[in-house]
Write a protein that holds these residues in place. Structure first.
Motif, PDB file in Angstrom:
ATOM      1  N   ASP A  91      -6.023  -1.529  -2.464  1.00 33.13           N
ATOM      2  CA  ASP A  91      -6.537  -2.409  -3.070  1.00 33.13           C
ATOM      3  C   ASP A  91      -6.936  -3.403  -2.005  1.00 33.13           C
ATOM      4  O   ASP A  91      -7.365  -4.498  -2.571  1.00 33.13           O
ATOM      5  N   TYR A  92      -6.983  -3.157  -0.651  1.00 31.13           N
ATOM      6  CA  TYR A  92      -7.384  -4.109   0.375  1.00 31.13           C
ATOM      7  C   TYR A  92      -8.795  -3.637   0.728  1.00 31.13           C
ATOM      8  O   TYR A  92      -9.230  -2.590   0.711  1.00 31.13           O
ATOM      9  N   GLY A  93      -9.510  -4.794   0.942  1.00 30.62           N
ATOM     10  CA  GLY A  93     -10.989  -4.430   1.236  1.00 30.62           C
ATOM     11  C   GLY A  93     -11.985  -4.014   0.286  1.00 30.62           C
ATOM     12  O   GLY A  93     -11.373  -3.869  -0.895  1.00 30.62           O
ATOM     13  N   HIS A  94     -13.039  -3.579   0.753  1.00 32.33           N
ATOM     14  CA  HIS A  94     -14.195  -2.865  -0.135  1.00 32.33           C
ATOM     15  C   HIS A  94     -14.125  -1.666  -0.537  1.00 32.33           C
ATOM     16  O   HIS A  94     -14.846  -1.204  -1.448  1.00 32.33           O
ATOM     17  N   LYS A 265       2.311  -8.589   3.623  1.00 31.62           N
ATOM     18  CA  LYS A 265       2.475  -6.947   3.689  1.00 31.62           C
ATOM     19  C   LYS A 265       2.721  -6.454   2.347  1.00 31.62           C
ATOM     20  O   LYS A 265       2.666  -5.527   1.817  1.00 31.62           O
ATOM     21  N   ALA A 266       3.704  -7.536   1.537  1.00 27.89           N
ATOM     22  CA  ALA A 266       4.037  -7.257   0.115  1.00 27.89           C
ATOM     23  C   ALA A 266       2.850  -6.995  -0.806  1.00 27.89           C
ATOM     24  O   ALA A 266       2.737  -6.453  -1.913  1.00 27.89           O
ATOM     25  N   ASN A 267       1.615  -7.722  -0.418  1.00 31.40           N
ATOM     26  CA  ASN A 267       0.776  -8.167  -1.660  1.00 31.40           C
ATOM     27  C   ASN A 267      -0.280  -6.938  -1.889  1.00 31.40           C
ATOM     28  O   ASN A 267      -0.602  -6.814  -2.937  1.00 31.40           O
ATOM     29  N   TYR A 268      -0.341  -5.977  -0.876  1.00 30.25           N
ATOM     30  CA  TYR A 268      -1.278  -4.912  -1.058  1.00 30.25           C
ATOM     31  C   TYR A 268      -0.887  -3.571  -1.341  1.00 30.25           C
ATOM     32  O   TYR A 268       0.338  -3.273  -0.828  1.00 30.25           O
ATOM     33  N   ALA A 269      -1.373  -2.817  -2.036  1.00 30.83           N
ATOM     34  CA  ALA A 269      -0.974  -1.300  -2.285  1.00 30.83           C
ATOM     35  C   ALA A 269      -1.645  -0.510  -1.278  1.00 30.83           C
ATOM     36  O   ALA A 269      -2.853  -0.772  -0.961  1.00 30.83           O
ATOM     37  N   LEU A 270      -0.859   0.344  -0.736  1.00 33.00           N
ATOM     38  CA  LEU A 270      -1.495   1.492   0.216  1.00 33.00           C
ATOM     39  C   LEU A 270      -0.724   2.829  -0.387  1.00 33.00           C
ATOM     40  O   LEU A 270       0.330   2.748  -0.390  1.00 33.00           O
ATOM     41  N   ALA A 271      -1.747   3.814  -0.647  1.00 33.53           N
ATOM     42  CA  ALA A 271      -1.092   5.211  -0.507  1.00 33.53           C
ATOM     43  C   ALA A 271      -1.885   5.950   0.262  1.00 33.53           C
ATOM     44  O   ALA A 271      -3.154   6.087   0.224  1.00 33.53           O
TER      45      ALA A 271
ATOM     46  N   ILE B 103      13.015   9.418  -5.079  1.00 32.03           N
ATOM     47  CA  ILE B 103      12.349   8.028  -5.739  1.00 32.03           C
ATOM     48  C   ILE B 103      11.260   7.621  -4.876  1.00 32.03           C
ATOM     49  O   ILE B 103      11.640   7.181  -3.789  1.00 32.03           O
ATOM     50  N   ASP B 104      10.102   7.507  -5.425  1.00 34.39           N
ATOM     51  CA  ASP B 104       9.119   7.077  -4.673  1.00 34.39           C
ATOM     52  C   ASP B 104       8.341   5.911  -5.397  1.00 34.39           C
ATOM     53  O   ASP B 104       7.712   6.016  -6.522  1.00 34.39           O
ATOM     54  N   GLN B 105       8.691   4.867  -4.882  1.00 33.22           N
ATOM     55  CA  GLN B 105       8.276   3.367  -5.380  1.00 33.22           C
ATOM     56  C   GLN B 105       7.353   2.442  -4.464  1.00 33.22           C
ATOM     57  O   GLN B 105       8.015   1.910  -3.427  1.00 33.22           O
ATOM     58  N   ARG B 106       6.155   2.803  -4.441  1.00 34.18           N
ATOM     59  CA  ARG B 106       5.390   2.224  -3.545  1.00 34.18           C
ATOM     60  C   ARG B 106       5.122   0.690  -3.880  1.00 34.18           C
ATOM     61  O   ARG B 106       4.878  -0.060  -2.827  1.00 34.18           O
ATOM     62  N   ASP B 107       5.136  -0.026  -4.970  1.00 36.28           N
ATOM     63  CA  ASP B 107       4.966  -1.419  -5.295  1.00 36.28           C
ATOM     64  C   ASP B 107       6.321  -2.053  -4.717  1.00 36.28           C
ATOM     65  O   ASP B 107       7.519  -1.457  -4.404  1.00 36.28           O
ATOM     66  N   VAL B 108       5.876  -3.173  -3.767  1.00 37.44           N
ATOM     67  CA  VAL B 108       7.105  -3.868  -3.430  1.00 37.44           C
ATOM     68  C   VAL B 108       7.479  -4.872  -4.296  1.00 37.44           C
ATOM     69  O   VAL B 108       6.697  -5.622  -5.245  1.00 37.44           O
ATOM     70  N   SER B 148       5.470  -5.666  -8.531  1.00 39.89           N
ATOM     71  CA  SER B 148       4.303  -5.978  -8.772  1.00 39.89           C
ATOM     72  C   SER B 148       3.818  -5.152 -10.183  1.00 39.89           C
ATOM     73  O   SER B 148       2.997  -5.910 -10.969  1.00 39.89           O
ATOM     74  N   SER B 149       4.164  -4.162 -10.255  1.00 43.63           N
ATOM     75  CA  SER B 149       3.784  -3.594 -11.777  1.00 43.63           C
ATOM     76  C   SER B 149       4.479  -4.567 -12.943  1.00 43.63           C
ATOM     77  O   SER B 149       3.784  -4.602 -13.934  1.00 43.63           O
ATOM     78  N   ASN B 150       5.424  -5.025 -12.677  1.00 42.98           N
ATOM     79  CA  ASN B 150       6.103  -5.928 -13.676  1.00 42.98           C
ATOM     80  C   ASN B 150       5.367  -7.304 -13.602  1.00 42.98           C
ATOM     81  O   ASN B 150       5.125  -7.918 -14.523  1.00 42.98           O
ATOM     82  N   TYR B 151       5.314  -8.039 -12.683  1.00 40.29           N
ATOM     83  CA  TYR B 151       4.733  -9.180 -12.380  1.00 40.29           C
ATOM     84  C   TYR B 151       3.395  -9.331 -12.650  1.00 40.29           C
ATOM     85  O   TYR B 151       2.783 -10.529 -13.066  1.00 40.29           O
ATOM     86  N   LEU B 152       2.598  -8.103 -12.412  1.00 37.82           N
ATOM     87  CA  LEU B 152       1.200  -8.063 -12.857  1.00 37.82           C
ATOM     88  C   LEU B 152       1.219  -7.548 -14.090  1.00 37.82           C
ATOM     89  O   LEU B 152       0.156  -7.337 -14.733  1.00 37.82           O
ATOM     90  N   ARG B 153       2.247  -7.497 -14.656  1.00 35.09           N
ATOM     91  CA  ARG B 153       2.454  -6.933 -16.302  1.00 35.09           C
ATOM     92  C   ARG B 153       1.595  -5.681 -16.455  1.00 35.09           C
ATOM     93  O   ARG B 153       0.913  -5.623 -17.445  1.00 35.09           O
ATOM     94  N   ALA B 154       2.122  -4.666 -15.712  1.00 33.66           N
ATOM     95  CA  ALA B 154       1.491  -3.382 -16.247  1.00 33.66           C
ATOM     96  C   ALA B 154       2.062  -2.775 -17.480  1.00 33.66           C
ATOM     97  O   ALA B 154       1.410  -2.102 -18.265  1.00 33.66           O
TER      98      ALA B 154
END
Lengths: 463, 463
Positions: A91-94, A265-271, B103-108, B148-154
């Protein structure tokens, strides 16, 4: 540190011996030989150690193969490195998603410099080292630049000279020793050991090595392609002081800077997931190269190398060849009299910790040709405009062991007091000492920003 | 830090405001309420917020499914977390390769504690939080513990209470803010934001939250299962001083410690690659669980939860259920009068930076039943023997949001001056202040060592 019985001795709290910054400043103040003289010595070593590099089609890339099924480009031993695909979503950048080839090198390299005090001045033992991707074949490298595949001799060649200083702790003391990332768009999860060891005893000389002061290295940095990327990153991690002292004001405190970076670092999602190279969309493989459909970004090519002063006399390998010159630029502004640079929290798919602090602008401008202006990186138009005053503008080389003629324009531009201090959330004004603080630990300041930091240090007057 | 125009102000060089350690010591010296009183309040909250957790077969795990093809256990939205397979190869330890679910949890997640000075003493706002895997349903948690899934209310539920303190920087100042890993054998690449924010204005009270001093928290840590894992890791990152001051001697200097850790991180090879859960060898899936063929390690199970004080009233989720109680143990020895613990450079397949510093022993002892003694972890027999003097021995809980009844015996044993100071290469003697230094940056001190560090801090006398 192992199996030693000894009396306890007082610990020193600071992260580096307290006199090291002073000793580095003293070394920075000394440059008995000019850059031209040292470049002349390098020319001599280049002539004394002839080498050839020729492009070959993949079919002739001895030792390398495309793995059955995945199509990944791998060494037949499974060692050294491989080129596979990466599927990126963020979700970073365009660009929310893309696929690309990437270099996977799990071995940690030692990028090690031996230091020694000579006539009271700290000197660094630099190597005239040939790498196949260098535009000028030989550049000044760390004393040792070797992956464990190399220093454990996977290629059955000679051991890397001086590697014992980085394995046997009785030979010296580490002035700095930290894992750092490399290019996060070209390497996945790469980390190298950036280490400087001050030798305790005499160091055996060798023709391909030269003792340089920090002042001499700074002079060399003002010329293109003399100090290689590995040397730049290692030296950037040293606690070189800012002349005038650390009592200078900073826009934000270090806890605020760390909190900003943690939040970014915590704000962006990267897979960033493995994908078979054969199936990477937008890229195609020919007999000679792996290339993007629009011929953007980079190519993967093959070369055959012969060299007279490397651990083995000849080999074949793939190289990543960027399609165009990169740009790494810092915008600099004085705040309360103290120089600050505008740093960017930059997400790259290959970073182990997702986001690192990079230059204000870090991109390959040609990749944006024909793209809408609102997709351009922030501040790209500014740093290339006449509204700024360039104070450093030199093209430097990226690592020639993996990249073919990969050049990055290192640009530092100054803006005046009228330049707004407010920034978008991914940017922050940092002092040089704060950039230096970020190098003390892994994955905080990226390769290009470390390289620019060293160049910035070299602009100061130390005497 | 964004879009702010202001005058520059003097930066402070140290990583934390200089008076913070002193204020933490003052808070540690205060414990007006006993552990029993606070546990009583927690009981009340437990009764006031009834919840149920029941095991369900995977077929009834609403919202979750085994992905077609891979068999990975995923949420239908693709969010929250997933369970997939990991294929591990390494040159660390006795097992060169294995496969396992992970367990794979990419959300921080934000693990955030709001702090505030009350009557001149720093207090921490702790939450009575229900988690489905807790042995006692409700434990004391950070103020905010939300991905962030929680606090962004997924999940389309209510926002996490007090989360604004960790998003809006005008509400407070960060006392600590650092990404840290979690269990490297159960999570792949997991990193959470460990943050304490001191509120600048009044904080609205709520029934499920309580202000505690550090002294009160230390008293609670001497009882099992009252302070949850997330709270322990966040608090461990605070620069709590060692009574008597930092002038104490240390066996190795901090640069030596960092160099040792860098070398250990660089020394080991780890390939931890994704594998489809359906094909993980040595494990099988039944209607109710994913289980190891020898019933070792852990199970993956499903639960249905109803809770009255969570963001959503009910949900289903998988949990990782360890087969047996874990052990995290530090051997402590005085060197030159200063307490040192024997720390281990520990490789875990899920660590983002491969190796972190862990306790002397960190394992599940039952996993070694029937295995040859030379495969047992070093010092395991020692810490369980009568040759040592236990100074702390309390079972604590791991994170109840992902783990079912995951218990770890926290053991600190003291050895006498006759105990050898020489160690195998993966071990080093560190002071408490040095462990604390390692928590300032990411991926240096592991979850279990951070938890033990906090317990060790709690053994000191601060008044």
């Amino acid at each position: 540190m192992t199996n030693v019985e000894a009396r306890p001795r007082p610990g020193t709290a600071p992260a580096t011996p307290t006199d090291l910054p002073e000793r580095l400043a003293a070394s920075a103040a000394q440059a008995p030989r000019s850059a031209a003289e040292i470049a002349g010595w390098l020319d001599e070593r280049r002539r004394g150690n002839p080498s050839t590099v020729e492009r070959v089609p993949f079919a002739d890339l001895t030792g390398w193969e495309f793995a059955a099924g995945s199509g990944d480009l791998v060494h037949s031993t499974g060692r050294f490195f491989s080129v596979h695909g990466l599927r990126v979503r963020t979700d970073y950048g365009h660009r929310p998603e893309w696929e690309q080839p990437i270099i996977d090198q799990r071995d940690v390299a030692i990028l090690g410099i031996v230091a020694r005090e000579i006539d009271g001045v700290l000197h660094f033992l630099m190597q005239a080292k040939m790498e196949p991707g260098n535009v000028n074949t030989v550049q000044l490298s760390p004393t040792v630049q070797a992956t464990s595949s190399n220093y454990l001799r996977a290629h059955k060649g000679a051991a890397s000279r001086y590697v014992e200083y980085f394995i046997d702790r009785t030979r010296g003391r580490a002035l700095v020793d930290v894992l750092q990332s490399e290019q996060g768009s070209w390497f996945v999860g790469k980390r190298n050991r950036n280490v400087v060891v001050e030798a305790l005893g005499p160091v055996e000389p060798h023709d391909d090595f030269i003792w340089l002061t920090l002042g001499e290295i700074f002079a060399l940095l003002r010329e293109p392609h003399l100090v290689n990327m590995d040397a730049r990153t290692v030296l950037s991690c040293l606690p070189i002081p800012t002349p005038g002292g650390a009592s200078s004001t900073s826009w934000r405190t270090m806890p605020e800077v760390r909190s900003w970076l943690t939040e970014r670092k915590a704000n962006y999602a990267l897979a960033a997931d493995y994908a078979p190279l054969a199936s990477v969309s937008g890229w195609r493989r020919t007999a000679d190269e792996i290339v993007h459909d629009e011929e953007r970004y980079f190519r993967v090519i093959g070369v055959r190398v012969s060299a007279s002063n490397r651990e083995v006399p000849g080999w074949c390998q793939p190289l990543l060849a960027p399609c165009s010159t990169g740009l790494a630029a810092f915008v600099m502004r004085r705040i309360g009299g103290t120089p600050h640079v505008l740093a960017r929290a930059d997400l790259r798919p290959g970073y182990r910790d997702v986001v690192e602090v990079g230059p204000t602008v870090q991109c390959t401008p040609d990749n944006y040709t024909g793209r809408p202006a609102d997709e351009w990186p922030a501040y790209l138009d500014l740093v290339l405009s006449r509204r700024v005053r360039p104070i450093f503008d030199v093209v430097q080389s990226e690592e020639g062991g993996r990249f073919h003629h990969a050049l990055t324009r290192h640009l530092i531009v100054e803006v005046g007091g009228g330049f707004p201090l407010g920034t978008p959330p991914d940017f922050a004004w940092l002092t040089l000492d704060q950039l230096g603080e970020l190098t003390r630990h892994s994955y905080q300041l990226d390769m290009e920003a470390r390289s620019l930091l060293l160049c910035l240090r070299g602009l100061a007057t130390y005497r």
